[in-house]
Each structure stands twice: as C-alpha cells, then as structure tokens.
Design an enzyme around this catalytic site. Structure first.
Site, PDB file in Angstrom:
ATOM      1  N   SER A  88       0.168  -1.502   0.034  1.00  0.00           N
ATOM      2  CA  SER A  88      -0.171  -0.017  -0.270  1.00  0.00           C
ATOM      3  C   SER A  88       0.558   1.097   0.022  1.00  0.00           C
ATOM      4  O   SER A  88       0.204   2.840  -0.252  1.00  0.00           O
ATOM      5  CB  SER A  88      -1.044  -0.037   1.131  1.00  0.00           C
ATOM      6  OG  SER A  88      -0.075  -0.325   2.153  1.00  0.00           O
ATOM      7  N   HIS A 147      -3.063  -4.070  -5.670  1.00  0.00           N
ATOM      8  CA  HIS A 147      -4.071  -3.361  -4.312  1.00  0.00           C
ATOM      9  C   HIS A 147      -5.330  -3.917  -3.798  1.00  0.00           C
ATOM     10  O   HIS A 147      -6.004  -3.121  -4.470  1.00  0.00           O
ATOM     11  CB  HIS A 147      -3.475  -2.136  -3.849  1.00  0.00           C
ATOM     12  CG  HIS A 147      -2.988  -0.836  -2.896  1.00  0.00           C
ATOM     13  ND1 HIS A 147      -3.822  -0.377  -3.005  1.00  0.00           N
ATOM     14  CD2 HIS A 147      -3.338  -2.019  -1.376  1.00  0.00           C
ATOM     15  CE1 HIS A 147      -3.734   0.435  -1.383  1.00  0.00           C
ATOM     16  NE2 HIS A 147      -3.395  -0.515  -0.551  1.00  0.00           N
ATOM     17  N   GLU A 207      -6.726  -1.967  -7.342  1.00  0.00           N
ATOM     18  CA  GLU A 207      -5.684  -1.187  -7.534  1.00  0.00           C
ATOM     19  C   GLU A 207      -4.569  -1.267  -7.956  1.00  0.00           C
ATOM     20  O   GLU A 207      -3.827  -2.004  -7.372  1.00  0.00           O
ATOM     21  CB  GLU A 207      -5.712   0.005  -6.366  1.00  0.00           C
ATOM     22  CG  GLU A 207      -4.921   1.960  -7.277  1.00  0.00           C
ATOM     23  CD  GLU A 207      -3.971   2.114  -5.578  1.00  0.00           C
ATOM     24  OE1 GLU A 207      -4.039   2.211  -4.850  1.00  0.00           O
ATOM     25  OE2 GLU A 207      -4.848   3.677  -5.854  1.00  0.00           O
ATOM     26  N   ASN A 257      -4.737   5.437  -1.397  1.00  0.00           N
ATOM     27  CA  ASN A 257      -3.689   6.018   0.462  1.00  0.00           C
ATOM     28  C   ASN A 257      -3.885   7.342  -0.078  1.00  0.00           C
ATOM     29  O   ASN A 257      -3.408   8.156   0.489  1.00  0.00           O
ATOM     30  CB  ASN A 257      -3.180   5.588   0.599  1.00  0.00           C
ATOM     31  CG  ASN A 257      -3.360   3.952   0.863  1.00  0.00           C
ATOM     32  OD1 ASN A 257      -4.665   4.039   1.143  1.00  0.00           O
ATOM     33  ND2 ASN A 257      -2.738   2.963   1.204  1.00  0.00           N
TER      34      ASN A 257
HETATM   35  N1  CAA Z   1     -15.849 -12.425   3.290  1.00  0.00           N
HETATM   36  C1  CAA Z   1     -16.944 -12.763   2.943  1.00  0.00           C
HETATM   37  N2  CAA Z   1     -18.067 -11.570   2.846  1.00  0.00           N
HETATM   38  C2  CAA Z   1     -17.915 -11.325   4.016  1.00  0.00           C
HETATM   39  C3  CAA Z   1     -16.770 -10.767   4.591  1.00  0.00           C
HETATM   40  C4  CAA Z   1     -15.635 -11.585   3.734  1.00  0.00           C
HETATM   41  N3  CAA Z   1     -14.330 -12.146   4.635  1.00  0.00           N
HETATM   42  N4  CAA Z   1     -16.975 -10.187   5.656  1.00  0.00           N
HETATM   43  C5  CAA Z   1     -17.863  -9.288   6.307  1.00  0.00           C
HETATM   44  N5  CAA Z   1     -17.985  -9.573   5.032  1.00  0.00           N
HETATM   45  C6  CAA Z   1     -19.476  -9.663   4.031  1.00  0.00           C
HETATM   46  C7  CAA Z   1     -20.434 -10.245   5.332  1.00  0.00           C
HETATM   47  O1  CAA Z   1     -21.264 -11.347   5.258  1.00  0.00           O
HETATM   48  C8  CAA Z   1     -21.730  -9.117   5.245  1.00  0.00           C
HETATM   49  O2  CAA Z   1     -23.411  -8.965   4.303  1.00  0.00           O
HETATM   50  P1  CAA Z   1     -24.379  -8.878   3.968  1.00  0.00           P
HETATM   51  O3  CAA Z   1     -24.510  -7.068   4.592  1.00  0.00           O
HETATM   52  O4  CAA Z   1     -24.628  -9.112   3.054  1.00  0.00           O
HETATM   53  O5  CAA Z   1     -24.996  -9.723   5.655  1.00  0.00           O
HETATM   54  C9  CAA Z   1     -20.945  -7.642   4.321  1.00  0.00           C
HETATM   55  O6  CAA Z   1     -19.607  -8.079   4.217  1.00  0.00           O
HETATM   56  C10 CAA Z   1     -21.053  -6.792   5.720  1.00  0.00           C
HETATM   57  O7  CAA Z   1     -20.724  -7.348   6.866  1.00  0.00           O
HETATM   58  P2  CAA Z   1     -20.804  -6.933   8.191  1.00  0.00           P
HETATM   59  O8  CAA Z   1     -22.108  -6.588   8.150  1.00  0.00           O
HETATM   60  O9  CAA Z   1     -19.967  -7.378   8.812  1.00  0.00           O
HETATM   61  O10 CAA Z   1     -20.573  -5.887   9.096  1.00  0.00           O
HETATM   62  P3  CAA Z   1     -20.781  -4.126   8.381  1.00  0.00           P
HETATM   63  O11 CAA Z   1     -22.461  -4.204   7.542  1.00  0.00           O
HETATM   64  O12 CAA Z   1     -20.377  -3.082  10.115  1.00  0.00           O
HETATM   65  O13 CAA Z   1     -19.553  -4.209   7.381  1.00  0.00           O
HETATM   66  C11 CAA Z   1     -18.048  -3.073   6.385  1.00  0.00           C
HETATM   67  C12 CAA Z   1     -18.110  -3.908   7.502  1.00  0.00           C
HETATM   68  C13 CAA Z   1     -17.214  -3.815   4.644  1.00  0.00           C
HETATM   69  C14 CAA Z   1     -16.128  -3.528   6.853  1.00  0.00           C
HETATM   70  C15 CAA Z   1     -17.357  -1.366   6.146  1.00  0.00           C
HETATM   71  O14 CAA Z   1     -17.649  -0.919   7.567  1.00  0.00           O
HETATM   72  C16 CAA Z   1     -16.629  -0.630   5.193  1.00  0.00           C
HETATM   73  O15 CAA Z   1     -17.193  -0.681   4.228  1.00  0.00           O
HETATM   74  N6  CAA Z   1     -15.765  -0.207   5.850  1.00  0.00           N
HETATM   75  C17 CAA Z   1     -14.931   0.558   5.801  1.00  0.00           C
HETATM   76  C18 CAA Z   1     -13.336  -0.272   4.716  1.00  0.00           C
HETATM   77  C19 CAA Z   1     -12.761   0.532   4.337  1.00  0.00           C
HETATM   78  O16 CAA Z   1     -13.229   2.017   3.828  1.00  0.00           O
HETATM   79  N7  CAA Z   1     -11.889  -0.564   3.720  1.00  0.00           N
HETATM   80  C20 CAA Z   1     -10.711   0.356   2.872  1.00  0.00           C
HETATM   81  C21 CAA Z   1      -9.867   0.209   3.913  1.00  0.00           C
HETATM   82  S1  CAA Z   1      -7.880   1.084   3.422  1.00  0.00           S
HETATM   83  C22 CAA Z   1      -7.656  -0.184   2.195  1.00  0.00           C
HETATM   84  O17 CAA Z   1      -7.508  -1.433   2.516  1.00  0.00           O
HETATM   85  C23 CAA Z   1      -5.827   0.491   2.294  1.00  0.00           C
HETATM   86  C24 CAA Z   1      -4.740   0.591   2.748  1.00  0.00           C
HETATM   87  O18 CAA Z   1      -3.589   0.028   2.011  1.00  0.00           O
HETATM   88  C25 CAA Z   1      -4.286   1.168   3.956  1.00  0.00           C
END
Ligand code: CAA
Length: 283
Positions: free
Chosen positions: A120, A141, A153, A191
């Site tokens: 990242s 990414h 990405e 990022n």
């Molecule tokens: N595999 C498959 N499906 C999964 C899963 C997994 N490991 N984990 C969760 N899910 C599914 C769940 O089954 C759920 O599905 P439904 O809604 O259809 O039932 C869905 O994903 C959402 O999960 P949760 O209900 O547990 O949780 P939530 O609704 O609170 O969502 C989240 C959690 C997806 C993390 C959400 O809060 C979100 O999008 N957050 C932002 C995440 C983000 O911005 N990530 C990028 C970070 S930056 C990065 O990664 C780059 C870097 O280099 C730093």
C-alpha cells in the site's frame, strides 16, 4: 495473453488470507505460504468458517464453499509458491524484506511468472529492481476486508509491460472487482486521498477538538462513511497507516503529509488497532 490458473500468495495475515479467499472463490488454485509456521493453516480455517457463514445466510452454495476451501493448499516454502502462474506478495510493509522476497521469487520462478505485490506504500519500481523481470512486476492493491471491498488498484511500475497490466486487469475482472490503474507515485490513488484524512482525524483527537466517538460519528453521519476514520484506522492497522504517511512525507517533503505524533506514539506502544485488541477503540 498468459493464462493464469494458479495463484501463490506470500503472507497469510489479514490481507493475504483475504486475497486467498477471493482467489479461491473466483476459481483459482491457491497456494498459501507464511514465514511463521501455523499462520497459513489458521488462515484457511478462518476462510472456511467465513464461507460457511455465507452458506448459512443463503449467499453461497455449500458445494462452492467446499470447492473454494479445497482449492487452497498450504505450502511451506517459497519454492512451492514459485510454481504458481502468478505470485501475490502480501507480507509486512518493509522495503528490504519485500525486495529480498522478490529477489528469491525471481530466482525460483519460471521466466514468464508475474510477480505482484499488495503493497500500500512501497514503490513498485523499487521492488522490481530486485528482479531480472521488472516488466513482469506489478502492484495488486486490495482493500481491507479484501473479500468485501470491490476495488482492485493496479499499480504500474516504471518498467511494467502493458501485457502484464492486461493480465492483471483480466484477473481483477474475474475476481469481480472494479479495477483502476495507478502510476507508481507515493500513496498511488486511494491512499493519497484516504490516508491524509485518517491522519487528520488523529490530529483532531490529539488536539482535543473532539472525542474519538464524536470524530467518527461526524464522518459517519455527516459524510455517510461506512465507518469513522479512527475505527477505519483500527481496521487497517495503525502501523500500516504510519508506513503510508511516512512514505508520502519522505517522497514529497511536504509537511501536509507529516504523520500525527499520536499515531507514532501509539504504534511505538504496540497499539496497532483491531489486530492487537486496542487502537483508538478496544476490541
Ligand atoms: N468474506 C465475505 N464476506 C464478508 C466478509 C468476508 N471476509 N466479511 C464480511 N462479509 C460480508 C458480510 O457477510 C456482510 O454481508 P451482508 O451485508 O450481505 O450480510 C457484509 O460483508 C458486511 O459485513 P458486516 O455486516 O460484518 O459489517 P458491516 O456492514 O459493518 O460492514 C465493512 C463492514 C465492510 C468493513 C464496512 O464497515 C466498510 O465498508 N468499511 C470501510 C472499509 C474500508 O474503507 N476499507 C478500505 C480500507 S483502506 C485499505 O485497505 C487500503 C490500505 O492500503 C490501507
């Protein structure tokens, strides 16, 4: 275009195991390796229980779940990983470690194997310089959690060939991801935008402008972000955010990218977020 049937993944932490799940569900044969014994095996167990949950919610067929788990083989050496058509490295964000891994993978793999990194923050051009095939080194990414986030990405290093980009874009589509192409510049696209915002939220906390809850609620309910910036930093890992901010700051020498002192202090204290049980919040 080179046909990719098998994907080797180096590193079975949060990102590596997420990528393994995505690859296996998308029909690839997956080899999973971690330098620490037992970590890859535990990751496969975790993937199995995640997929079982999807089955119980009626979102996945039992047969597809079983096939995906069967498609993942835990291997104990880089030699075995190097037998894959594509290798994706998802080890820790340390440039020397990544270069050494790529040097070894370059020596062990057939000449046409594509070597990708999930980095990242680290320059793909620099990682590629450790190999004799910089045209076949590329950034893949993924975003955390990799099975849920729709984006891939793709990052082009200085010498990455168009053919390598085309192969990786096609894999992204097969994985049902939206693909974007970024040039090799600090932070790439996502990022560069996201991490200064997360860093700013930490400055706010440090300056006492708001509580952690209020800062997060501000962005959740004022901007419709799915999670607040501090909870998201806990999910990504404070060490990962610090690594990106340090690269942005070093590469640009622009003070707007200086990491928040509180972020540095918490990383030094081992409060890395969800993975250590404590960051801005407790887990
Ligand atoms: N595999 C498959 N499906 C999964 C899963 C997994 N490991 N984990 C969760 N899910 C599914 C769940 O089954 C759920 O599905 P439904 O809604 O259809 O039932 C869905 O994903 C959402 O999960 P949760 O209900 O547990 O949780 P939530 O609704 O609170 O969502 C989240 C959690 C997806 C993390 C959400 O809060 C979100 O999008 N957050 C932002 C995440 C983000 O911005 N990530 C990028 C970070 S930056 C990065 O990664 C780059 C870097 O280099 C730093």
């Amino acid at each position: 275009m080179k046909e990719i049937n098998s994907i080797g993944i180096v590193g079975a932490g949060q990102m590596g195991s997420g990528i393994a799940q995505v690859a296996a569900v998308s029909g690839y044969q997956v080899r999973l390796y971690d330098a620490f014994e037992g970590v890859a095996g535990k990751a496969v167990t975790r993937i199995g229980s995640t997929l079982e949950k999807l089955v119980s919610k009626g979102k996945m067929e039992q047969s597809a779940c079983d096939a995906a788990v069967r498609a993942i083989t835990v291997v104990n050496s880089l030699e075995e990983i190097a037998q894959s058509d594509l290798v994706v490295e998802a080890a820790v964000e340390k440039v020397e470690l990544k270069k050494e891994l790529f040097r070894q993978l370059d020596q062990l793999s057939p000449a046409d194997t594509i070597l990708a990194s999930n980095t990242s923050s680290i320059s793909l051009t620099e990682i590629a310089s450790a190999t004799r095939r910089p045209d076949k080194v590329i950034g893949m990414h993924f975003f955390n959690p990799a099975p849920v986030m729709k984006l891939l990405e793709v990052v082009k290093g200085y010498s990455t060939s168009q053919e390598t980009i085309d192969v990786i874009m096609a894999i992204g589509e097969k994985m049902n991801k939206v693909t974007i192409l970024a040039q090799d510049k600090a932070g790439f696209i996502v990022n560069r935008v996201l991490d200064p915002m997360l860093n700013e939220a930490i400055f706010l906390l440090e300056e006492g402008v708001g509580t952690a809850e209020d800062i997060d609620n501000g962005m959740k309910f004022g901007c419709n972000h799915p999670m607040g910036p501090l909870a998201l930093t806990d999910l990504i890992g404070l060490d990962v955010l610090l690594a990106v901010m340090e690269v942005l700051y070093r590469e640009t020498a622009d003070s707007k990218y200086r990491p928040a002192p509180l972020l540095k202090k918490m990383v030094r204290a081992g409060k890395l977020g969800k993975k250590t049980g404590e960051g801005f919040f407790k887990y």
